[in-house]
Design a protein around this motif. Structure first.
Motif, mmCIF file in Angstrom:
data_model
loop_
_atom_site.group_PDB
_atom_site.id
_atom_site.type_symbol
_atom_site.label_atom_id
_atom_site.label_comp_id
_atom_site.label_asym_id
_atom_site.label_seq_id
_atom_site.Cartn_x
_atom_site.Cartn_y
_atom_site.Cartn_z
ATOM 1 N N TRP A 115 0.829 -1.206 0.000
ATOM 2 C CA TRP A 115 0.000 0.000 0.000
ATOM 3 C C TRP A 115 0.862 1.254 0.000
ATOM 4 C CZ3 TRP A 115 -4.964 -1.329 -0.532
ATOM 5 C CH2 TRP A 115 -5.409 -2.537 0.023
ATOM 6 N N ASP A 116 0.344 2.275 -0.654
ATOM 7 C CA ASP A 116 0.890 3.645 -0.573
ATOM 8 C C ASP A 116 2.414 3.708 -0.669
ATOM 9 O OD1 ASP A 116 -1.649 4.512 -0.328
ATOM 10 O OD2 ASP A 116 -1.555 5.027 1.792
ATOM 11 N N PRO A 170 1.508 2.140 7.581
ATOM 12 C CA PRO A 170 0.106 2.503 7.585
ATOM 13 C C PRO A 170 -0.214 3.786 8.371
ATOM 14 C CG PRO A 170 0.506 0.767 9.187
ATOM 15 C CD PRO A 170 1.824 1.061 8.547
ATOM 16 N N GLU B 101 -3.618 18.053 6.464
ATOM 17 C CA GLU B 101 -3.330 16.758 7.100
ATOM 18 C C GLU B 101 -2.645 16.935 8.455
ATOM 19 O OE1 GLU B 101 -0.162 14.282 5.841
ATOM 20 O OE2 GLU B 101 -1.343 12.465 5.933
ATOM 21 N N LEU B 105 -3.279 15.033 12.123
ATOM 22 C CA LEU B 105 -2.298 14.331 12.936
ATOM 23 C C LEU B 105 -2.248 14.917 14.350
ATOM 24 C CD1 LEU B 105 0.602 13.929 10.345
ATOM 25 C CD2 LEU B 105 -1.170 12.292 10.917
ATOM 26 N N VAL B 108 -5.212 13.723 16.318
ATOM 27 C CA VAL B 108 -5.056 12.330 16.748
ATOM 28 C C VAL B 108 -4.157 12.266 17.986
ATOM 29 C CG1 VAL B 108 -4.084 10.091 16.098
ATOM 30 C CG2 VAL B 108 -5.506 11.329 14.489
ATOM 31 N N LEU B 109 -3.071 13.037 17.978
ATOM 32 C CA LEU B 109 -2.178 13.049 19.149
ATOM 33 C C LEU B 109 -2.921 13.563 20.384
ATOM 34 C CD1 LEU B 109 1.313 14.300 17.952
ATOM 35 C CD2 LEU B 109 0.656 12.008 18.607
ATOM 36 N N PHE B 112 -5.205 10.827 21.664
ATOM 37 C CA PHE B 112 -4.465 9.818 22.442
ATOM 38 C C PHE B 112 -4.167 10.350 23.844
ATOM 39 C CE2 PHE B 112 -2.632 7.838 18.355
ATOM 40 C CZ PHE B 112 -3.567 6.815 18.391
ATOM 41 N N LEU B 113 -3.727 11.590 23.887
ATOM 42 C CA LEU B 113 -3.332 12.187 25.163
ATOM 43 C C LEU B 113 -4.530 12.270 26.108
ATOM 44 C CD1 LEU B 113 -0.905 13.410 26.556
ATOM 45 C CD2 LEU B 113 -1.470 15.600 25.592
ATOM 46 N N TYR B 135 -9.934 4.887 20.740
ATOM 47 C CA TYR B 135 -8.543 4.557 20.454
ATOM 48 C C TYR B 135 -8.448 3.845 19.091
ATOM 49 C CZ TYR B 135 -3.946 2.543 21.629
ATOM 50 O OH TYR B 135 -2.640 2.195 21.650
ATOM 51 N N TRP B 139 -6.694 5.327 15.450
ATOM 52 C CA TRP B 139 -5.737 4.610 14.587
ATOM 53 C C TRP B 139 -6.289 4.470 13.173
ATOM 54 C CZ3 TRP B 139 -0.844 4.231 15.602
ATOM 55 C CH2 TRP B 139 -0.400 4.149 16.925
ATOM 56 N N LEU B 142 -5.709 7.439 10.988
ATOM 57 C CA LEU B 142 -4.360 7.612 10.423
ATOM 58 C C LEU B 142 -4.168 6.848 9.124
ATOM 59 C CD1 LEU B 142 -2.239 7.396 13.693
ATOM 60 C CD2 LEU B 142 -2.706 9.417 12.321
ATOM 61 N N LEU B 143 -5.031 5.868 8.902
ATOM 62 C CA LEU B 143 -4.944 5.088 7.655
ATOM 63 C C LEU B 143 -5.671 5.871 6.565
ATOM 64 C CD1 LEU B 143 -5.706 1.334 8.305
ATOM 65 C CD2 LEU B 143 -3.869 2.249 6.954
ATOM 66 N N SER B 144 -4.921 6.567 5.732
ATOM 67 C CA SER B 144 -5.593 7.438 4.770
ATOM 68 C C SER B 144 -5.958 6.725 3.475
ATOM 69 C CB SER B 144 -4.714 8.646 4.474
ATOM 70 O OG SER B 144 -3.436 8.208 4.111
ATOM 71 N N ASN B 145 -5.379 5.558 3.242
ATOM 72 C CA ASN B 145 -5.646 4.851 1.990
ATOM 73 C C ASN B 145 -7.074 4.299 2.002
ATOM 74 O OD1 ASN B 145 -5.747 2.974 -0.139
ATOM 75 N ND2 ASN B 145 -3.537 2.723 -0.063
ATOM 76 N N ARG B 147 -8.521 2.452 -0.111
ATOM 77 C CA ARG B 147 -8.716 1.099 -0.647
ATOM 78 C C ARG B 147 -8.557 0.032 0.438
ATOM 79 N NH1 ARG B 147 -5.684 0.802 -6.448
ATOM 80 N NH2 ARG B 147 -6.132 2.894 -7.133
ATOM 81 N N VAL B 148 -7.886 0.402 1.515
ATOM 82 C CA VAL B 148 -7.675 -0.557 2.604
ATOM 83 C C VAL B 148 -8.972 -0.698 3.394
ATOM 84 C CG1 VAL B 148 -6.258 -1.071 4.634
ATOM 85 C CG2 VAL B 148 -5.333 0.321 2.808
#
Lengths: 327, 651
Positions: A115-116, A170, B101, B105, B108-109, B112-113, B135, B139, B142-145, B147-148
């Protein structure tokens, strides 16, 4: 098979380009800016967990850390699985962006795509600004292709370029990268550049009284499919889109017109490389317009031909031309 | 109109971050939650209805405002509540400004904190579940794709990280490097107060907030009516109002009835800002805890400090209602002091005194007085002030505090030494995990009377409404008021509906999980780690050998893999050696120089190597360009090259 893949396959099996295999090198890994921030955050939270002696804090911090560790493995594996198995390209020209296409193989034996992944041809000494843009490939199931631009710095034989393969997949915490390179060498044709057009060439030639028709530069005849030896600049994009294939214009040949491209015609250009480039431009223009031509460099002269093979031979001669050859 | 990157269209981001904000918002002042809601709402209106977007130049002012308000309120920004308030502000402002973006990020930090910081406030399993969902979502974000299959991928990644999590959690030594000062948050409404002034109890009777959990070690079966959790003793009487009086810290010796078996128990006390009392099962024998505590007069135990963390302690008790406290004699005159009674009460006391001369008879008369029909146990008795006559002879309505206070006052008037004990009674038994949950609604007051030189427990509430004690507060208060009045004397009455049964069963499962989780979190410390190592018959030699073997295996596997993966032909490696040797010997190569050019350059500069280099070039070309590795004498070339370079070095 889509149009793009068909085109690539066509290039591949025409046998005119170079085909070579590349082997991967070591894979490196390093945190990104976000990864550093994540690491610092985890460390601060760990210190807090110790200070508070709080097991649930420990639990969450270690969950973050273990996800980070898993990411090291995932990111590394993602890049490590990439193999650039073949590179296809048409003729290469110095100081011009040449399109090269690399085949990407996913070496991961399990059924998990890559991926990517980003690719770029790396130039020594280039800065962030002067490096070309990264080309992203979102997914490679088993095999894929990536097209990159390569601009060799000089004509003649040059070493195969180093290709950067990198990914932040990822979670963007880490950047993993490797370079794909092999000690192959490629013959790079001179840059097609010059001040003098084909019309000038014909004018110059007429002064030498070696040509009968001076004013017929060639009329448009029809379209034909793009060949490896054609410059991508010749593609008529409007027409190509309409017919879903790459088409270039064919010109009428001017009867028995024969064009001589003589080294001495470039005498007005002082610099040796400029003269070679001017010769290359004329050869290219003649080939584009399907002219019958010959090149003459001092005591060396080719026969008059109008064929891709003739074009290749002439360009090879110019690619390897040295100053001693023109003394 | 282009509204750029969307926050709400990114479902995992929106859901996880808003859940995180909601979880964290429970710990911050209302104004911070409202501001946060306003910013997120503004973003929503901007995205959905094209509302005016605040300029990124203006929004930092809001951030500054958050800092300032927190600083002005608390005079610091580094406390737990202060930091989480600022984090909420920052997150909601970033949501409002979200454009690139990098913002994502950052969010997201922050997410988490906030999730991790929440655990400083609470160990509850209940909030751990939504926290884990958030949580997971963070995560996924963070996965920007696209297609996943993101949820599947993150789930797999989480599962892969579980071994590392377990190893780190189990093996990381729980050493105490330094102790962070725990700032204690706002005190919850407590059913326990070291003063008896009837009026507050009806408020907290509706509160299901847990005070502590208790588990018994060596007892087969325990009834809720046996459980009296002693918190404090009130000695000073003033009608319906009782206060603590002067107490002393002392070591108390107990004389237990010989035939009474000891009950061992363990308690996990919830955090509380104001109460330092240890709730010891009546009659207490011993208490043990890792936290500092001391024993006081009247069998009262107290911690040295309050804590915002859960505290664990163990205890021993005897279920006997009588015991003698040698250093707390019943004969002490303070246990007979009382203020002057109102007329009707005085008359009633005088009457009993005239009728009965012995303490036992007077006590019997007193208990019979409260057992009579007419007294009603209710949470809504109305206000009495301190009018004992109004309570005992006119309205006759009250709850434990009224009855305990009135009973003890009358007892003293009858010359029976007495005092009021406050704490908790009963609890809700969780059969799944075999523990008792004691909540605020179990707050209780009862009386101790001095008879025959010993203190004996008498619970006036049990005299008025035995059902309240046998059923326990949870079930008793879930009954309607009419049933409470009609059946309060019937110990066997039970009106639990099927739905209530189901609901309590479900809550018992949650409580059970929460209890096991808390026990694990509280008990897993350095001592527990050492115990585990002892159980594994750990020794350092074994550990050292294991680590060496594991590292050896890892090294062997990775090296072999790397060798296979990166295998290059030896001839190519020799070429690289030759090229770097040339560079070391000041042969300048063009950056694009081909191997052929490099070799020719070297041959020109070092003619003595020419023969070798020509031979090398021939074989190299055969390998690289003809891709034939047959008939190559690589070993010979390497040997020859080594000999040449050595010779040159010596020369």
């Amino acid at each position: 098979m889509n149009g793009y893949e068909a085109w690539i396959n066509k290039l591949k099996f025409q046998g005119k380009g170079f085909t070579t295999e590349l082997r991967p090198d070591k894979t490196y890994i390093f945190p990104t800016g976000f990864g550093f921030a994540f690491g610092i955050l985890s460390f601060i939270l760990l210190v807090m967990a110790i200070g508070y002696g709080n097991n649930i804090l420990y639990f969450f911090v270690f969950f973050l850390v273990s996800m980070g560790l898993t990411t090291v493995w995932l990111t590394n594996k993602n890049v490590d699985s990439v193999r650039l198995t073949e590179i296809q390209m048409s003729y290469l020209y110095a100081n011009e962006p040449n399109l090269i296409t690399a085949q990407i193989d996913n070496a991961n034996k399990k059924d998990s795509p890559v991926w990517d992944v980003e690719f770029r041809i790396e130039y020594k000494g280039a800065t962030k600004k002067t490096q070309p843009e990264l080309t992203m490939v979102n997914e490679v199931e088993n095999t894929g292709f990536v097209s990159l631009s390569w601009m060799p710095a000089k004509r003649g034989y040059v070493r195969a370029p180093r290709i950067l393969i990198q990914s932040r997949f990822p979670f963007k915490l880490l950047r993993s990268w490797k370079y794909s390179h092999r000690p192959n060498e490629y013959l790079v044709f001179p840059q097609r550049k010059g001040k003098e057009s084909l019309r000038t060439l014909l004018g110059l030639q007429s002064q030498k009284d070696e040509m009968a028709n001076l004013d017929n530069e060639g009329l448009f005849r029809d379209y034909r499919e793009f060949q490896n030896s054609d410059s991508p600049a010749r593609i008529d994009w409007k027409r190509s889109v309409k017919h879903q294939k790459h088409l270039v214009k064919n010109y009428e040949k001017s009867g028995d017109r024969k064009i001589l491209i003589d080294w001495d015609m470039t005498a007005s250009l002082g610099d040796f490389e400029e003269r070679v480039s001017q010769m290359a431009l004329w050869v290219d223009l003649c080939h584009e317009q399907n002219e019958t031509f010959s090149i003459k460099i001092k005591n060396f002269q080719t026969d008059y031909f109008a064929s891709p093979n003739h074009y290749k031979n002439c360009m090879e001669k110019l690619a390897l031309l040295t100053e001693t050859d023109v003394l | 109109m282009s509204r750029g990157i969307s926050f709400f269209a990114n479902t995992p981001l929106a859901v996880s971050l808003l859940t995180t904000l909601a979880i964290a918002a429970t710990e911050v002042p209302l104004w911070a939650s409202l501001f946060s809601f306003l910013f997120v709402g503004w973003r929503f209106l901007f995205e959905k209805y094209g509302m005016y977007k605040l300029s990124p130049k203006i929004t930092p002012i809001f951030g500054l405002m958050f800092f300032l308000i927190v600083y002005v309120q608390h005079r610091t920004i580094f406390g737990q509540e202060e930091s989480i308030t600022i984090l909420i502000g920052l997150t909601s402002i970033t949501i409002l400004n979200y454009a690139v973006e990098r913002d994502l990020l950052f969010m997201v930090l922050l997410g988490f904190l906030m999730l991790v910081l929440k655990s400083v406030f609470s160990l509850d399993f209940v909030w751990v579940v939504p926290a884990l969902v958030s949580y997971f979502g963070l995560w996924m974000t963070l996965l920007s794709n696209t297609r996943v299959k993101r949820s599947r991928y993150v789930m797999k990644a989480m599962l892969k990280s579980v071994p590392a999590l377990i190893i780190l959690f189990v093996a990381f030594p729980r050493f105490v490097l330094f102790q962070v000062n725990r700032t204690v948050k706002q005190a919850p409404l407590s059913g326990f107060n070291e003063e008896l002034s009837p009026g507050r109890f009806s408020e907290i009777a509706n509160s299901d907030e847990m005070v502590f959990r208790a588990q018994f070690a060596n007892t087969e079966h325990i009834d809720g009516e046996q459980l009296y959790w002693r918190g404090s003793v009130l000695v000073n009487s003033n009608g319906l109002i009782w206060t603590k009086g002067i107490t002393q810290r002392k070591v108390i010796s107990y004389v237990q009835p010989a035939n009474k078996a000891k009950v061992m128990y363990e308690v996990i006390l919830e955090p509380n800002k104001t109460v330092r009392n240890i709730f010891a099962l009546d009659a207490p024998v011993k208490v043990r805890s890792a936290e500092a505590f001391s024993e006081w007069s009247h069998s009262v135990f107290m911690f040295a400090n309050t804590s915002d963390q859960r505290i664990q302690y163990e205890g021993e008790a005897s279920f006997g209602q009588e015991r003698v406290l040698l250093e707390d004699p019943v004969s002490d005159i303070k246990y007979l002091k009382t203020t002057e009674l109102p007329p009707k009460s005085r008359e009633w006391v005088q009457n009993i005194k005239n009728k009965y001369s012995s303490i036992d008879e007077r006590l019997k008369a007193l208990t019979s007085f409260f057992e009579r029909p007419g007294f009603i146990y209710t949470l809504k008795p109305g206000t009495y002030g301190n009018d004992l006559d109004e309570f005992l002879f006119v309205r006759k309505k009250g709850y434990c505090e009224h009855y305990a206070a009135a009973f003890a006052t009358l007892a003293r008037a009858l010359e029976i030494p007495s005092r009021v004990v406050i704490g908790y009674q009963g609890g809700y038994y969780n059969a799944l995990s075999d523990f008792w949950k004691i909540s605020q609604r179990d707050a209780h007051a009862w009386v101790e009377v001095g008879v025959s030189g010993a203190w004996r427990r008498v619970d006036p509430t049990a005299l008025v409404s035995p059902l309240r004690i046998t059923l326990g507060s949870t079930e008793y208060f879930s009954m309607n008021e009419v049933d409470q009045m009609l059946f309060s004397k019937d110990k066997r009455f039970n009106s639990v509906t099927a739905f209530q049964k189901f609901y309590r069963g479900a809550m018992a499962v949650v409580d059970s999980l929460n209890y096991s989780w808390t026990i694990f979190l509280l008990n897993y410390d350095m001592q527990a780690q050492i115990e585990i190592l002892k159980d594994l018959r750990f020794n350092w030699v074994f550990l050292f050998i294991s680590v060496v073997i594991i590292l050896g295996i890892i090294f062997f596997i990775t090296r072999k893999k790397a060798a296979n993966r990166n295998s290059r032909h030896e001839l190519y490696r020799l070429y690289m050696d030759i090229e770097s040797w040339g560079q070391k010997n000041q042969v300048a190569f063009d950056i694009n120089a081909t191997p052929k050019e490099v070799l020719s350059g070297l041959a020109a500069k070092f003619p003595e190597y020419k023969e070798f280099l020509v031979n090398f070039e021939k074989q190299y070309e055969q390998l690289v360009y003809q891709e034939r590795s047959q008939n190559l004498n690589v070993a010979g070339l390497i040997k020859e090259w080594d000999a040449l370079t050595k010779r040159r070095k010596h020369a």
